[in-house]
Scaffold this active site. Structure first.
Site, PDB file in Angstrom:
ATOM      1  N   GLN A 142       0.819  -1.213   0.000  1.00  0.00           N
ATOM      2  CA  GLN A 142       0.000   0.000   0.000  1.00  0.00           C
ATOM      3  C   GLN A 142       0.855   1.267   0.000  1.00  0.00           C
ATOM      4  O   GLN A 142       0.351   2.345  -0.313  1.00  0.00           O
ATOM      5  CB  GLN A 142      -0.975  -0.002   1.179  1.00  0.00           C
ATOM      6  CG  GLN A 142      -0.340   0.120   2.549  1.00  0.00           C
ATOM      7  CD  GLN A 142      -1.358  -0.076   3.678  1.00  0.00           C
ATOM      8  OE1 GLN A 142      -1.680  -1.189   4.063  1.00  0.00           O
ATOM      9  NE2 GLN A 142      -1.869   1.024   4.210  1.00  0.00           N
ATOM     10  N   CYS A 148      -5.265   0.475   3.478  1.00  0.00           N
ATOM     11  CA  CYS A 148      -5.384  -0.955   3.806  1.00  0.00           C
ATOM     12  C   CYS A 148      -6.777  -1.485   3.492  1.00  0.00           C
ATOM     13  O   CYS A 148      -6.938  -2.614   3.052  1.00  0.00           O
ATOM     14  CB  CYS A 148      -5.053  -1.189   5.275  1.00  0.00           C
ATOM     15  SG  CYS A 148      -6.284  -0.495   6.403  1.00  0.00           S
ATOM     16  N   HIS A 282      -6.224  -1.632  11.345  1.00  0.00           N
ATOM     17  CA  HIS A 282      -5.631  -2.074  10.088  1.00  0.00           C
ATOM     18  C   HIS A 282      -6.472  -3.184   9.457  1.00  0.00           C
ATOM     19  O   HIS A 282      -6.837  -4.143  10.129  1.00  0.00           O
ATOM     20  CB  HIS A 282      -4.207  -2.565  10.379  1.00  0.00           C
ATOM     21  CG  HIS A 282      -3.398  -2.867   9.160  1.00  0.00           C
ATOM     22  ND1 HIS A 282      -3.325  -2.018   8.076  1.00  0.00           N
ATOM     23  CD2 HIS A 282      -2.612  -3.929   8.843  1.00  0.00           C
ATOM     24  CE1 HIS A 282      -2.543  -2.551   7.156  1.00  0.00           C
ATOM     25  NE2 HIS A 282      -2.102  -3.711   7.597  1.00  0.00           N
ATOM     26  N   ASN A 303      -1.086  -9.506   4.304  1.00  0.00           N
ATOM     27  CA  ASN A 303      -0.974  -8.081   4.599  1.00  0.00           C
ATOM     28  C   ASN A 303      -0.662  -7.318   3.311  1.00  0.00           C
ATOM     29  O   ASN A 303      -0.477  -7.934   2.249  1.00  0.00           O
ATOM     30  CB  ASN A 303       0.128  -7.880   5.657  1.00  0.00           C
ATOM     31  CG  ASN A 303       0.008  -6.544   6.372  1.00  0.00           C
ATOM     32  OD1 ASN A 303      -0.796  -5.682   5.993  1.00  0.00           O
ATOM     33  ND2 ASN A 303       0.814  -6.352   7.405  1.00  0.00           N
TER      34      ASN A 303
END
Ligand SMILES: *[C@@H]1O[C@H](CO)[C@@H](O)[C@H](O)[C@H]1NC(C)=O
Ligand SMILES: *[C@@H]1O[C@H](CO)[C@@H](O)[C@H](O)[C@H]1NC(C)=O
Ligand SMILES: *[C@@H]1O[C@H](CO)[C@@H](O)[C@H](O)[C@H]1NC(C)=O
Length: 339
Positions: A142, A148, A282, A303
């Site tokens: 990102q 996110c 997150h 992630n």
């Protein structure tokens, strides 16, 4: 002056000065040589350079603090996971917090309730890895952008599209940043996965990453051909890891976590059991689960911090903990698209 030194001579003088200023500052040289050495190697590995010697010195101090934390954590050696010096090692936790998350907490707003299509699932496989089923695209990054939420939602959509159509297409987070701006979602200022699903449903699709590339900042909304569609989305009933498992056994699921701790930022490998709280900040995507040979149950989390972080961009985080909300509150706001 001109008689003392020719033009070439001045040029050489300033060149040497510039190289010296960029190489090392006196303070850095006085530090333990091994730390300065590690910093040098780290700068080279990540191709980092700073605008000034002062900035370099400031970053060295932060790097040193982070490395000392990582070293002392690993030295204790009583944990199921290890930390590592990754590309974020020259940032303070506050700086990292302000640039690499992006999940907007609902605050007093009640979490949504929807139907839950997996409510009657009784048999789930002992482990699942949606990567092995070809339903997960390579880990993305990102960058310095609180996006996110877009990465979490897109990864869940990529998963269900592969499961239903057989095609794995990397989809466009940037389209969400540029175009989904009328509600809660605000590009690099944060957003929510459910709202990303709502937007894609209302726009009747989302374009591919190849045709709408990621820029890590918000721009004007462009037209690009849509490559994937979802019909609706559902929310997993909150605070129950068994229900979350019933969903993840069937498709990748968007979740949020409390990722504020320093050990989350510098997680390198193993089963994360960090001392995190419930202030979720997150958005990530659960793409599987399993149990280690020592019997520790975990979630497999994708992630969006690049593949340098964690286990090639992934984290295994402890599953089925005593707290009903799960470790790092991973079971508090989970949702998935239906194609
Ligand atoms: C689950 O089972 C109940 C009871 O048989 C039924 O009413 C319900 O529709 C089922 N839910 C789903 C999503 O299939
Ligand atoms: C990009 O868009 C074109 C249509 O303009 C389409 O044919 C192509 O498949 C798209 N590429 C990807 C990778 O989605
Ligand atoms: C969690 O969900 C499972 C499966 O639906 C259910 O059997 C169990 O009672 C739930 N646990 C709690 C604490 O509600």
């Amino acid at each position: 002056m001109a008689s003392l030194c020719s033009r070439q001579c001045w040029f050489a003088f300033f060149l040497v000065l510039a190289i010296w200023a960029n190489q090392a500052t006196p303070r850095e040289l006085h530090e333990s040589s091994s730390m300065a050495e590690r910093y040098k190697r780290w700068l080279a590995k990540y191709g980092k350079s700073y605008r000034s010697a002062g900035e370099r010195q400031r970053r060295f101090q932060i790097f040193k603090d982070n490395v000392e934390f990582i070293d002392s954590f690993n030295a204790k050696g009583h944990k199921t996971y290890k930390l590592g010096i990754n590309k974020f090692a020259d940032q303070t936790i506050a700086e990292f917090q302000a640039t690499h998350k992006g999940y907007k907490r609902l605050g007093s707003k009640r979490l949504e309730k929807t139907s839950f299509k997996y409510e009657n699932v009784t048999v789930v496989p002992p482990s699942m890895d949606w990567r092995k089923k070809g339903a997960v695209t390579p880990v993305k990054d990102q960058g310095n952008c609180l996006s996110c939420w877009a990465f979490s939602a897109v990864a869940a959509i990529e998963g269900i599209i592969k499961i239903t159509t057989g095609k794995l297409i990397s989809l466009s987070e940037q389209e969400l940043l540029d175009c989904d701006t009328k509600g809660i979602n605000q590009g690099c200022k944060g957003g929510l996965m459910e709202d990303a699903f709502k937007f894609i449903i209302s726009k009747k699709g989302i374009s591919s990453r190849a045709n709408y590339t990621y820029k890590a900042n918000q721009g004007t909304c462009k037209k690009a051909p849509h490559e994937a569609k979802i019909k609706r989305y559902e929310v997993v009933p909150a605070n129950n890891e068994t229900k979350l498992l019933m969903a993840v056994a069937n498709q990748p699921v968007s979740v949020c976590v409390d990722s504020r701790s320093q050990d989350f930022t510098y997680y390198e490998n193993g089963i994360f059991m960090g001392d995190c709280g419930t202030e979720v900040d997150h958005g990530v995507t659960i793409v599987g689960y399993g149990t280690t040979s020592e019997g520790i149950k975990y979630w497999l989390v994708k992630n969006s911090w690049g593949d340098d972080w964690g286990e090639n961009g992934y984290m295994r985080i402890k599953r089925d903990v005593a707290a009903k909300e799960g470790l790092c509150a991973i079971a508090t706001d989970s949702s998935y698209p239906i194609a």
